[in-house]
Write an enzyme that holds these catalytic residues in place. Structure first.
Site, mmCIF file in Angstrom:
data_model
loop_
_atom_site.group_PDB
_atom_site.id
_atom_site.type_symbol
_atom_site.label_atom_id
_atom_site.label_comp_id
_atom_site.label_asym_id
_atom_site.label_seq_id
_atom_site.Cartn_x
_atom_site.Cartn_y
_atom_site.Cartn_z
ATOM 1 C CE LYS A 69 -11.623 3.876 5.212
ATOM 2 N NZ LYS A 69 -11.342 5.147 5.955
ATOM 3 C CB THR A 70 -5.911 -0.876 6.180
ATOM 4 O OG1 THR A 70 -6.286 -0.190 4.976
ATOM 5 C CG2 THR A 70 -4.980 -2.029 5.834
ATOM 6 C CG ASP A 114 -7.903 0.784 0.989
ATOM 7 O OD1 ASP A 114 -8.971 1.270 1.412
ATOM 8 O OD2 ASP A 114 -6.796 1.301 1.210
ATOM 9 C CB THR A 163 -12.859 7.890 1.670
ATOM 10 O OG1 THR A 163 -12.653 7.945 0.251
ATOM 11 C CG2 THR A 163 -11.589 7.381 2.336
ATOM 12 N NE ARG A 222 -3.464 6.539 6.975
ATOM 13 C CZ ARG A 222 -4.344 6.392 5.981
ATOM 14 N NH1 ARG A 222 -4.567 7.413 5.158
ATOM 15 N NH2 ARG A 222 -4.992 5.260 5.811
#
Length: 337
Positions: A69-70, A114, A163, A222
């Site tokens: 997402k980042t 975030d 999330t 990740r």
């Protein structure tokens, strides 16, 4: 008089690590692997905004942690050729923090928040007018001298990442014009990500070695990148520096990441559910106490993948293990009718 600047080895190491992490991130939609549906839609919205010379509509990126997402927010900024300011929901403690961030934006700029679901409600409410009409009303002074000030803002894009999309209030969620659900990656997509990251890390790896890492990465880039670094270490010490399928398998077995990508916490969660509670149903708070993990950690980090892969079910009475969980842990003999 000029001051001597001394850079410590720790500072240099941290800077190198940060630079390395950034190099693993794609910079454009074309370089971004996976999330094909989202990329296709965003490409249209970004091109339309650029043609109109407008700020992109506000974007909400949601899904399990570690899916990029980042990175996607950074890619959007690059594609829009816009400056981006980043923060997180917990870092915005009061409305003044938010005003300072918004005031720092250039026209067409991007503010990335975030964990936006963890932003204080009073700051969230200030976002309503900022997102919709590009202004905020702030109170200046105290007591009898207090008075409202109408503070105009330049057109900007808010990108929120979470999330827990369900934890956002309806008024905030409804102000996002673009909703993008980030999904778990396919193994072939993760294999390509591992190969790309290995190239950046200058790690010698073959396709089968990359696939072995990919299939144990829980559908998450990740995790794939983290496992790649540990497998690289193993290959350099125990192998000949080349990440092959056997080397990757040995390294990941050492890390106690099994062939389905389940780590020690996942295995403990399923084992507790089956051995102590006959497969459930059992409440999440009870399981949390049994395995020594926070409820939030289980909900955000453990359960989404177990649900996705069919190892557990959520019911109104609690969590239940499926037949697949029994078979995976080789506990089929404990199954009850």
């Amino acid at each position: 008089m000029e001051e001597n600047q001394h850079v410590t080895s720790d500072q240099l190491l941290n800077e190198n690590e940060y630079s390395l992490e950034r190099s693993l991130r794609p910079q454009t939609l074309a370089d971004y692997l996976g999330q094909g549906k989202i990329k296709k839609e965003l490409a249209i919205y970004i091109e339309a905004a650029r043609l109109r010379e407008e700020a992109l509509d506000h974007v909400l990126l949601y899904g399990p942690p570690g899916l990029g997402k980042t990175t996607m927010a950074m890619v959007i900024a690059n594609e829009m050729d816009a400056d981006i300011r980043t923060t997180s929901g917990p870092a915005i403690e009061k409305p003044g923090d938010l005003v300072a961030l918004l005031n720092d934006l250039e026209p067409g700029g991007i503010l990335f928040i975030d964990e936006i679901h963890r932003m204080p409600r009073i700051a969230e409410e200030m976002l309503y007018s900022a997102m919709e009409d590009f202004y905020v009303d702030i109170i200046i002074g105290q007591g009898d001298t207090a008075h409202p000030v109408h503070f105009p803002l330049p057109p900007f894009t808010l990108i929120g990442a979470t999330t827990r999309a369900g934890s956002l209030s309806a008024p905030l969620r409804d102000r996002f014009g673009i909703l993008a659900h980030m999904e778990y990656y396919h193994k072939d997509e993760l294999k390509d990500i591992v190969l790309r990251s290995a190239s950046v890390l200058q790690t010698d790896i073959n396709t089968k070695g990359a696939y072995e890492i990919a299939r144990r990465s829980r559908g998450t880039p990740r995790i794939a990148n983290r496992l790649l670094k540990r497998v690289r270490d193993y290959a350099e010490v125990k192998g000949e520096g080349v990440v092959t399928e056997p080397i990757a398998a040995l390294a990941l077995d050492l890390l106690r990441v099994d062939h389905e990508g389940l780590d020690i916490v996942d295995q403990k969660f399923l084992s507790t559910l089956i051995k102590l509670y006959n497969g459930g149903p059992v409440g999440l708070n009870t399981l949390s106490a049994n395995i020594g993990e926070e409820v939030d950690t289980i909900e955000d980090m453990v359960e989404p993948y177990l649900l996705q892969e069919g190892f557990i079910q959520r019911t109104s009475r609690g969590r239940m293990a499926t037949a697949k969980a029994y078979e995976h842990l080789e506990l089929a003999h404990l199954m009850t009718d």
